[in-house]
Design an enzyme around this catalytic site. Structure first.
Site, mmCIF file in Angstrom:
data_model
loop_
_atom_site.group_PDB
_atom_site.id
_atom_site.type_symbol
_atom_site.label_atom_id
_atom_site.label_comp_id
_atom_site.label_asym_id
_atom_site.label_seq_id
_atom_site.Cartn_x
_atom_site.Cartn_y
_atom_site.Cartn_z
ATOM 1 N N GLY A 5 8.083 13.367 1.183
ATOM 2 C CA GLY A 5 6.723 13.935 1.291
ATOM 3 C C GLY A 5 6.355 14.139 2.752
ATOM 4 N N THR A 7 6.206 16.668 4.562
ATOM 5 C CA THR A 7 5.391 17.829 4.924
ATOM 6 C C THR A 7 3.977 17.699 4.354
ATOM 7 O OG1 THR A 7 6.240 18.907 2.953
ATOM 8 C CG2 THR A 7 7.353 19.430 5.029
ATOM 9 N N GLY A 8 3.684 16.581 3.703
ATOM 10 C CA GLY A 8 2.412 16.431 2.987
ATOM 11 C C GLY A 8 1.288 15.898 3.866
ATOM 12 N N ASP A 9 0.135 15.798 3.204
ATOM 13 C CA ASP A 9 -1.101 15.403 3.870
ATOM 14 C C ASP A 9 -1.070 13.958 4.379
ATOM 15 O OD1 ASP A 9 -3.643 16.535 4.362
ATOM 16 O OD2 ASP A 9 -4.469 14.971 3.039
ATOM 17 N N LEU A 10 -0.510 13.072 3.559
ATOM 18 C CA LEU A 10 -0.496 11.654 3.945
ATOM 19 C C LEU A 10 0.380 11.434 5.176
ATOM 20 C CD1 LEU A 10 -1.483 8.839 3.094
ATOM 21 C CD2 LEU A 10 0.653 8.585 1.822
ATOM 22 N N ARG A 12 0.969 13.563 7.447
ATOM 23 C CA ARG A 12 0.298 14.159 8.612
ATOM 24 C C ARG A 12 -0.854 13.290 9.104
ATOM 25 N NH1 ARG A 12 -3.554 18.493 9.529
ATOM 26 N NH2 ARG A 12 -4.267 18.243 7.390
ATOM 27 N N SER A 41 12.149 24.158 -0.849
ATOM 28 C CA SER A 41 11.166 25.227 -0.606
ATOM 29 C C SER A 41 10.303 24.933 0.628
ATOM 30 C CB SER A 41 10.263 25.381 -1.832
ATOM 31 O OG SER A 41 9.672 24.131 -2.118
ATOM 32 N N LYS A 174 -6.149 -3.411 5.814
ATOM 33 C CA LYS A 174 -7.310 -3.305 6.714
ATOM 34 C C LYS A 174 -7.628 -4.685 7.284
ATOM 35 C CE LYS A 174 -9.549 0.561 4.319
ATOM 36 N NZ LYS A 174 -10.204 1.559 5.142
ATOM 37 N N HIS A 232 -7.718 0.415 -4.871
ATOM 38 C CA HIS A 232 -8.345 -0.254 -3.739
ATOM 39 C C HIS A 232 -9.427 -1.273 -4.141
ATOM 40 C CE1 HIS A 232 -6.211 2.741 -1.568
ATOM 41 N NE2 HIS A 232 -7.093 3.707 -1.690
HETATM 42 C C1 BG6 Z 1 -7.154 7.086 -0.411
HETATM 43 C C2 BG6 Z 1 -7.768 7.942 -1.480
HETATM 44 O O1 BG6 Z 1 -6.222 6.192 -0.959
HETATM 45 O O2 BG6 Z 1 -8.172 6.344 0.262
HETATM 46 C C3 BG6 Z 1 -8.815 8.857 -0.873
HETATM 47 O O3 BG6 Z 1 -6.760 8.716 -2.115
HETATM 48 C C4 BG6 Z 1 -9.830 8.052 -0.083
HETATM 49 O O4 BG6 Z 1 -9.456 9.612 -1.911
HETATM 50 C C5 BG6 Z 1 -9.125 7.151 0.917
HETATM 51 O O5 BG6 Z 1 -10.694 8.961 0.581
HETATM 52 C C6 BG6 Z 1 -10.083 6.226 1.660
HETATM 53 O O6 BG6 Z 1 -9.357 5.577 2.656
HETATM 54 P P1 BG6 Z 1 -9.943 5.185 4.078
HETATM 55 O O7 BG6 Z 1 -8.754 4.885 4.918
HETATM 56 O O8 BG6 Z 1 -10.778 6.345 4.536
HETATM 57 O O9 BG6 Z 1 -10.755 3.971 3.876
#
Ligand code: BG6
Length: 475
Positions: A5, A7-10, A12, A41, A174, A232
């Site tokens: 993944g 090239t994905g958002d996470l 990046r 692709s 965190k 979470h």
């Molecule tokens: C991600 C969720 O796991 O946590 C997002 O997919 C959410 O939808 C994000 O916005 C919140 O994380 P953070 O780091 O901003 O507390």
């Protein structure tokens, strides 16, 4: 490290910037390589991948991609595409990286791919031998219900023993969430009152001001309950509610957290409010008749000696009035009302411990004091510990950074275990089976009105506290 993944958002937003910060902090291994991968692709050359990483770091990292340190990091990056039918480019890239490193380097695979792709990637790792001796980090959400989580665990276990599986939940990395353990178990002050004898109810509140940020296809399949709560918020609940573990090792800590999950009652759909912000259905990629929730609030109960009868109210949603990440423990009122006519203003939130676990986080004790003057008038007061003012944060790591480091070191304490995850899906089943309607709410609000009835006769600590908090409410 092989980054699926890539090239994905996470990758990046979090992973590539996080790896660079670990490198800057001297916390990466003496020699390492990061091989990015994605389907053919989306194949990139090594140079294109490095360029992407540079862009990601420039945009999302506190440090800039410059200087010798950046150049060294960049040299460690390469790319190899992989499709189920053709994994050769990835295998070649991994072999080349391992040749460069020499010896027999340990492999760590990070599966930053959509849940639907987990199983096929795991099978690929098994088939190609890339899994040999390797650890694997698996992203959330882990399954979409009990059956799919079990199937996923079965697939994982055919290739990796549980000791090599790191199911990541970045909230557990965190600083301020970890600090809940220090607050509770390193002090004699709080733990004696941290129970049903003294606490009336608990709120775990994670409103977000952002919308779905273009993640329509992920969100439509997931919704806020699976995206935020089963993951979470329940993990934070585990830390707030657990018994003192014998030590902070992976076994003891996860055993205690899982006992909390065992004691949770199945969720009651009548004690849940699902919402959807006005305009969600018009977002690109969203079904115009979508029933996906962008907001959820619910009441959870833990049936054990410490918490029986103490409701835990959980809330999270997108496009709400403010971003906050807050646990509030509301204490019972004292039995003797010796201050007739001296009640504090109705909207003052006193008699509570508040833990804001957003970065950098703070903890406040809120209580009533006598206001100066001839009569006994009460007013709210607070004592606040702020991470930002009180502790040198030189060594502070973001959630992902901390957890990737732990996975490299093989410490599973802050990762979720298969039995815990399965139990959470089990308690969620009634709500998943009868979710009820989604109620509309205006963007920028605190969700549907029904959320107030859910918690009555109590009130949500937020928004009551937003206006006067002075504690970093971010608009
Ligand atoms: C991600 C969720 O796991 O946590 C997002 O997919 C959410 O939808 C994000 O916005 C919140 O994380 P953070 O780091 O901003 O507390």
């Amino acid at each position: 490290m092989v980054l699926f993944g890539a090239t994905g958002d996470l990758a990046r937003r979090k992973l590539l910037p996080g790896l660079f910060r670990l490198a800057l902090a001297g916390l990466m291994p003496r020699a390492y390589r990061v091989v990015g991968t994605a389907p053919a692709s989306e194949a990139l050359t090594d140079e294109e991948f490095r360029e992407r990483a540079r862009g990601a770091v420039a945009e999302f990292c506190s440090a800039k991609p410059v200087g010798e340190e950046w150049e060294a990091f960049e040299r460690a990056l390469s790319f190899g595409a992989a499709d189920p039918k053709d994994t050769r480019p990835l295998l070649d890239a991994v072999r080349a990286a391992e040749r460069d490193l020499g010896g027999s380097p340990r492999r760590l695979h990070h599966l930053a791919v959509p849940p639907a792709a987990f199983a096929s990637v795991v099978e690929e790792l098994g088939r190609t031998g890339l899994a040999n001796g390797a650890r694997v980090i698996v992203e959330k959400p882990f399954g979409t219900d009990l059956a799919s989580a079990r199937a996923l665990n079965d697939t994982l276990h055919t290739v990796f023993d549980e000791e090599r599986v790191f199911r990541i939940d970045h909230f557990l990395g965190k600083e301020s969430v970890d600090n809940i353990l220090a607050l509770r178990f390193a002090n004699g002050l709080f733990e004696p009152v941290w129970n049903r004898d003294h606490i009336n109810h608990v709120q775990i509140d994670v409103p977000e001001a952002i919308g779905i940020e273009g993640r329509a296809s992920f969100f439509e399949q997931t919704g806020t309950f699976r995206d935020m709560v089963v993951t979470h918020l329940f993990q934070v609940l585990g830390f707030v509610a657990m018994e003192p573990p014998a030590d902070l090792g992976a076994k003891a800590l996860r055993d205690e957290k899982n006992k909390v999950f065992q004691a949770m009652r199945p969720l009651d759909p009548r004690r849940a409010v699902r919402g959807q912000y006005d305009g969600y259905r018009a977002e690109p990629g969203v079904d115009p008749r979508s029933g996906t929730e962008t907001f959820i609030a619910l009441r959870a109960e833990i049936d054990n000696w410490r918490w029986s009868g103490v409701p835990f109210y959980l809330r999270s949603g997108k496009s709400l009035a403010h971003r906050r990440q807050v646990v509030t423990l509301h204490f019972k009122e004292p039995p003797l009302r010796m201050f007739p006519g001296a009640q504090p203003p109705a909207d003052s939130c006193a008699n509570a411990i508040v833990v804001d676990f957003d970065d950098p986080g703070w903890i406040a004790a809120r209580f009533l004091v006598k206001e100066p003057g001839p009569s006994m008038r009460l007013g709210p007061a607070r004592m606040t510990f702020r991470y930002a003012d009180s502790v040198r944060r030189r060594h502070g790591l973001e959630g992902y950074e901390r957890l990737i480091l732990d996975a490299m070191l093989g410490d599973q304490a802050l990762f979720t275990r298969s039995d815990g995850i399965e139990r959470l899906w089990e308690v969620s089943a009634p709500l998943l089976e009868s979710p009820g309607d989604v109620l509309p709410y205006p963007p920028g609000s605190w969700g549907p009105d029904a959320v107030r009835d859910l918690i009555a006769p109590h009130r949500w600590y937020l928004p009551d506290d937003i206006g006067d908090s002075g504690e970093g409410a971010t608009p």
